[in-house]
Design an enzyme around this catalytic site. Structure first.
Site, mmCIF file in Angstrom:
data_model
loop_
_atom_site.group_PDB
_atom_site.id
_atom_site.type_symbol
_atom_site.label_atom_id
_atom_site.label_comp_id
_atom_site.label_asym_id
_atom_site.label_seq_id
_atom_site.Cartn_x
_atom_site.Cartn_y
_atom_site.Cartn_z
ATOM 1 N N GLU A 109 27.175 21.084 10.575
ATOM 2 C CA GLU A 109 26.269 20.420 11.197
ATOM 3 C C GLU A 109 26.589 20.204 12.506
ATOM 4 O OE1 GLU A 109 24.839 18.028 7.301
ATOM 5 O OE2 GLU A 109 25.286 16.919 9.037
ATOM 6 N N CYS A 122 26.653 16.074 18.699
ATOM 7 C CA CYS A 122 27.524 15.345 17.638
ATOM 8 C C CYS A 122 28.163 16.776 16.906
ATOM 9 C CB CYS A 122 26.783 14.567 16.573
ATOM 10 S SG CYS A 122 28.019 13.807 15.262
ATOM 11 N N CYS A 129 34.983 17.432 4.074
ATOM 12 C CA CYS A 129 36.240 16.222 4.753
ATOM 13 C C CYS A 129 36.981 16.116 3.492
ATOM 14 C CB CYS A 129 35.431 15.247 5.311
ATOM 15 S SG CYS A 129 36.636 13.927 5.922
ATOM 16 N N CYS A 133 35.255 9.107 2.104
ATOM 17 C CA CYS A 133 34.691 7.839 2.323
ATOM 18 C C CYS A 133 33.373 7.754 1.301
ATOM 19 C CB CYS A 133 34.182 7.451 3.858
ATOM 20 S SG CYS A 133 35.972 7.721 4.997
ATOM 21 N N CYS A 136 29.808 8.052 3.027
ATOM 22 C CA CYS A 136 29.448 9.375 3.835
ATOM 23 C C CYS A 136 29.101 10.779 3.010
ATOM 24 C CB CYS A 136 30.815 9.655 4.751
ATOM 25 S SG CYS A 136 30.886 11.005 5.574
ATOM 26 N N CYS A 353 26.125 11.988 9.212
ATOM 27 C CA CYS A 353 27.157 12.927 8.968
ATOM 28 C C CYS A 353 27.001 13.551 7.647
ATOM 29 C CB CYS A 353 28.237 11.920 8.954
ATOM 30 S SG CYS A 353 29.975 12.777 8.435
HETATM 31 N N1 SAH Z 1 36.068 11.568 10.250
HETATM 32 C C1 SAH Z 1 35.570 10.628 11.474
HETATM 33 C C2 SAH Z 1 34.389 11.307 12.157
HETATM 34 C C3 SAH Z 1 33.339 11.909 11.670
HETATM 35 S S1 SAH Z 1 32.578 10.479 10.920
HETATM 36 C C4 SAH Z 1 35.455 9.239 11.119
HETATM 37 O O1 SAH Z 1 35.195 9.045 9.830
HETATM 38 O O2 SAH Z 1 35.545 8.482 11.960
HETATM 39 C C5 SAH Z 1 31.767 9.786 12.336
HETATM 40 C C6 SAH Z 1 31.210 8.203 11.891
HETATM 41 O O3 SAH Z 1 30.361 8.218 11.002
HETATM 42 C C7 SAH Z 1 32.570 7.414 11.418
HETATM 43 O O4 SAH Z 1 32.332 6.087 11.839
HETATM 44 C C8 SAH Z 1 31.841 7.369 9.766
HETATM 45 O O5 SAH Z 1 32.259 6.183 9.129
HETATM 46 C C9 SAH Z 1 30.299 7.223 10.029
HETATM 47 N N2 SAH Z 1 29.528 7.320 8.831
HETATM 48 C C10 SAH Z 1 29.596 8.438 8.043
HETATM 49 N N3 SAH Z 1 28.607 7.960 7.150
HETATM 50 C C11 SAH Z 1 27.823 7.110 7.350
HETATM 51 C C12 SAH Z 1 26.665 6.523 6.952
HETATM 52 N N4 SAH Z 1 26.261 6.896 5.934
HETATM 53 N N5 SAH Z 1 26.204 5.431 7.697
HETATM 54 C C13 SAH Z 1 26.709 4.905 8.800
HETATM 55 N N6 SAH Z 1 27.772 5.389 9.310
HETATM 56 C C14 SAH Z 1 28.277 6.559 8.696
HETATM 57 FE FE1 SF4 Z 2 35.493 12.259 6.447
HETATM 58 FE FE2 SF4 Z 2 33.127 11.153 6.455
HETATM 59 FE FE3 SF4 Z 2 35.223 9.871 6.054
HETATM 60 FE FE4 SF4 Z 2 34.868 10.796 8.523
HETATM 61 S S1 SF4 Z 2 33.555 9.124 7.396
HETATM 62 S S2 SF4 Z 2 36.413 10.724 7.321
HETATM 63 S S3 SF4 Z 2 34.071 12.543 7.756
HETATM 64 S S4 SF4 Z 2 34.499 11.195 4.539
#
Ligand code: SAH
Ligand code: SF4
Length: 364
Positions: A109, A122, A129, A133, A136, A353
């Site tokens: 994306e 972005c 990944c 998390c 995410c 994301c």
């Molecule tokens: N992997 C890196 C960068 C990609 S994610 C990281 O985790 O920082 C970019 C940001 O989006 C991160 O701060 C992540 O925690 C946030 N993010 C991911 N999914 C999300 C969601 N469903 N709602 C809000 N923030 C989210």
């Molecule tokens: Fe990976 Fe999503 Fe966690 Fe960022 S927030 S490290 S993209 S799993």
């Protein structure tokens, strides 16, 4: 073709048998080596570089500043295939999201987000990944593979072309798309080096933000190598127990060590770190947690970005309400910590994301 040290490993890495080199994979020095192997001076490499990144020529044939012979040599040995759009969506707030297809069929994306009159792209650094998390969408789909430098660069070129057609220029990028950039450290750094090159796209380091889940060795390496762009660390919780439940790699990289690495970075680089906090109703938005963040970060040069959770299919949490967000912010300010509330852009088009990719996967 001379061995420029990057081609073969890169392609076999991702299981492709593509016969030729993806020209966007090469940094300036490697392009120079490639051309030197064909007997061309560095002056010719600078012409190719400018055709690639200033004119953004879509094919070798359109590199008008090159002699025929060099154009043909380049076309025989390498390619510049743009990443085709598998799906595109746009939302009322002006956010546009592109699902781009890589040569091996993986989908990634790239999102264009308007914010205060500027447009930020972005960018993804991995397909999927490995960090997992829980909230995410990318974490929920698991890890497919690292992107090559060229696949990261090609997303920016895609964004530039879309904007150029509208008479606009891209100036800001955030590595906040799919993937963990510090898990794909070398390819990400090569891509950023290409994007910041003064004689190419020349993105200003102050307009680039790399976001990490908190990969401690990567943060220390960034500090030691002195990269000039901004760093953001996704925190989301202020105790190890709470953080591990949201961000599984927190088990390997505990908070005390993470914060120590952040101090190391701030001391070495002399610059502020951004911390991201996805606000989840009743989970990490209480006054107690705000005080805990305050205590954790008060001695650091920090700025906190508060992002109300963007709901995803695989996680039941909800975004915090306005009153909880305001209170959280007020408590942070008692500790001298500045914060900004960032609305996730393009919520109705699943521009969080990894969400569009997840949606397409569900459709098929
Ligand atoms: N992997 C890196 C960068 C990609 S994610 C990281 O985790 O920082 C970019 C940001 O989006 C991160 O701060 C992540 O925690 C946030 N993010 C991911 N999914 C999300 C969601 N469903 N709602 C809000 N923030 C989210
Ligand atoms: Fe990976 Fe999503 Fe966690 Fe960022 S927030 S490290 S993209 S799993």
């Amino acid at each position: 073709m001379p061995d420029v040290g990057i081609n073969t490993t890169m392609r076999t890495d991702i299981g492709l048998s593509a016969p030729s080199l993806y020209l966007y994979d090469l940094n300036r020095a490697q392009l120079g080596e490639l051309l030197a192997g064909w007997g061309y001076s560095d002056y010719h490499a600078s012409l190719v570089w400018s055709a690639l990144y200033q004119q953004m020529a879509p094919t070798m044939a359109e590199m008008a500043n090159l002699r025929d012979e060099l154009r043909q040599k380049l076309a025989a040995a390498s390619h510049l295939t743009p990443l085709p759009i598998a799906k595109q969506t746009s939302s009322q707030d002006g956010t546009r999201k592109y699902l781009l297809r890589l040569a091996d069929g993986q989908l990634i994306e790239t999102v264009l987000m308007p914010y205060r009159g500027r447009i930020t792209a972005c960018i993804s650094t991995q397909a999927g990944c490995a960090m997992g998390c829980v909230f995410c969408a990318t974490g929920q789909m698991g890890f497919m593979r690292h992107l090559t430098p060229g696949e990261i660069v090609a997303q920016v070129i895609h964004a530039q072309r879309v904007l150029q057609a509208e008479g606009k220029t891209l100036r800001n990028i955030v590595l906040m798309g799919m993937g963990e950039p510090l898990h794909n450290y070398d390819h990400t750094m090569t891509a950023l080096e290409i994007l910041m090159d003064h004689k190419g796209i020349a993105l200003a380091p102050r307009h680039i933000t790399l976001s990490t889940v908190g990969v401690i060795p990567g943060i220390r390496r960034l500090a030691d190598e002195g990269h000039p762009f901004h760093l953001a660390v996704s925190l989301h919780a202020a105790t190890d127990a709470e953080r591990t439940a949201l961000v599984p790699p927190a088990k390997k990289w505990p908070l005390a060590e993470l914060i120590e690495a952040c101090h190391y970075y701030v001391n070495k680089r002399g610059r502020r770190i951004f911390f991201e906090w996805a606000l989840i109703e009743g989970k990490n938005d209480t006054p107690e947690q705000a005080h805990a963040v305050g205590r954790l970060l008060q001695t650091l040069k920090a700025h906190i970005n508060l992002i109300p959770l963007n709901p995803t299919a695989g996680y039941g949490g909800r975004p915090s309400d306005a009153a909880a967000i305001k209170q959280f912010q007020q408590i942070l300010s008692q500790y001298g910590l500045p914060s900004t509330v960032r609305q996730r852009r393009g919520i109705e088009i699943n521009a969080g994301c990894g969400q569009l990719r997840a949606e397409v996967k569900n459709e098929t």
